[in-house]
Design an enzyme around this catalytic site. Sequence first.
Site, mmCIF file in Angstrom:
data_model
loop_
_atom_site.group_PDB
_atom_site.id
_atom_site.type_symbol
_atom_site.label_atom_id
_atom_site.label_comp_id
_atom_site.label_asym_id
_atom_site.label_seq_id
_atom_site.Cartn_x
_atom_site.Cartn_y
_atom_site.Cartn_z
ATOM 1 C CB CYS A 193 2.572 -2.079 -8.984
ATOM 2 S SG CYS A 193 2.691 -3.789 -9.171
ATOM 3 C CG HIS A 252 5.763 -2.321 -12.933
ATOM 4 N ND1 HIS A 252 5.127 -1.767 -13.909
ATOM 5 C CD2 HIS A 252 4.843 -2.523 -11.842
ATOM 6 C CE1 HIS A 252 3.689 -1.980 -13.762
ATOM 7 N NE2 HIS A 252 3.575 -2.619 -12.472
#
Length: 420
Positions: A357, A339
């Site tokens: 992430c 992301h």
Amino acid sequence: MGRFARGGAMVGALILTASLALTGCGDNQKQPAFVSGGQPASVSAVEGAVSDPSPQPAAAPLRVSPADGADDRPVSTEIGATVPGGGKVSKVVLTAANGTTVEGRMRRDGSSWVPSTPLKYATRYTATVSGTGTDGQTHEGTSTFTTMAKPKSMIGSGLYMFDGKTYGVGMPVVAEFSPGIPKKDRAAVQKRMFVRTDPPQPGAWHWLYNGTQAYYRGPEYWKPGTEISVRLALAGIPLSNGRYGNVDRTATAKIGRAFEMKVDNASKKMTVYQNGTLIRTVPVSLGKKSTPSSSGTMVVMEKKESTVFDTRDEADPDNQYVTKIDFAQRITWGGEYIHAAPWSEGVQGRVNVSHGCVNVSMANGRWLFDRTLVGDPITVRGTTRRLVPGNGWTAWSMSWSEFVAGSALPVPKGGAGPAF
């Protein structure tokens, strides 16, 4: 890393049944005939008439399964038949009591004939089977049986593949079961999970240890442009725990271009390849020491252009936050995503600061989001955490030999072909 509940309807799920060996085709033998003007050797000297040849013995009937008169049969029942003395079944006609004919196909190995849709509950069927024996004679057999009433205890199932969608080359066929399939039932269930690829490519199934998921993939990523047709034929399949499969699930989907992402923790860079050509290098920031990213091969599971990560249920107060996220692409159930992270752009390519992430810049996040498909593979290497099997669609995070070891049925070298 973020958390949010798995959403979306499950598309898919399965059945089982037992089947017997089947056998082949042939024409009725004709009795000898004489052409006028010829005198056969067997003419009676007294009557001047042709003697009748020895009568041919009647062909023994073939044995059909389910047996004639059987009742309470599962709606996943397949039709089996045995030709006396050996031979091959050539034709199966299955008709319901109301005269409706059921479509179906013979398994490639000849072991049984499989209805193309589940049979109806509490319905009488008649199977008429013919085949040719090794003696050249045509054998026939019939059986009338009745299916069971709809059971009360069923197992939930799902198929993570949608009709008409296009997926990445790493998209496995994912079947899900709740509760999981007991180990002793997996071979029978797997026999009812059908996958066909065009162009043909070998493949195999692999079960998670608890039986809640099974993945189907080939030795290598799918060829771009491949069409994948799936049928989890599980409606009415009986399990040892007293449950039955709930429904058949089907899907036909397509594989798109080859798109692959590779992330190296040492360099803190992602290299992006399309159809084998490097098209972009992206600086990244992975999970910090306390929340490392998983190493292994994952695939994009879902995409959200904008979402909110809410981790207030985390035990560690340092990992509790509520943050709006752009260009989020889920790669694990545990909350790891690719992301955009504008707050870490200054250290991307140099330092790991995320909660697990793969952080990229806003520009690179949008660029990736616009190009990826669900099923595109991403491989992360060099972190201290290994990807846990089942934490996402982890079919590719093991070698081919490790993968086929998880099959409930024997897998030919190089993978199995289609059942039909």
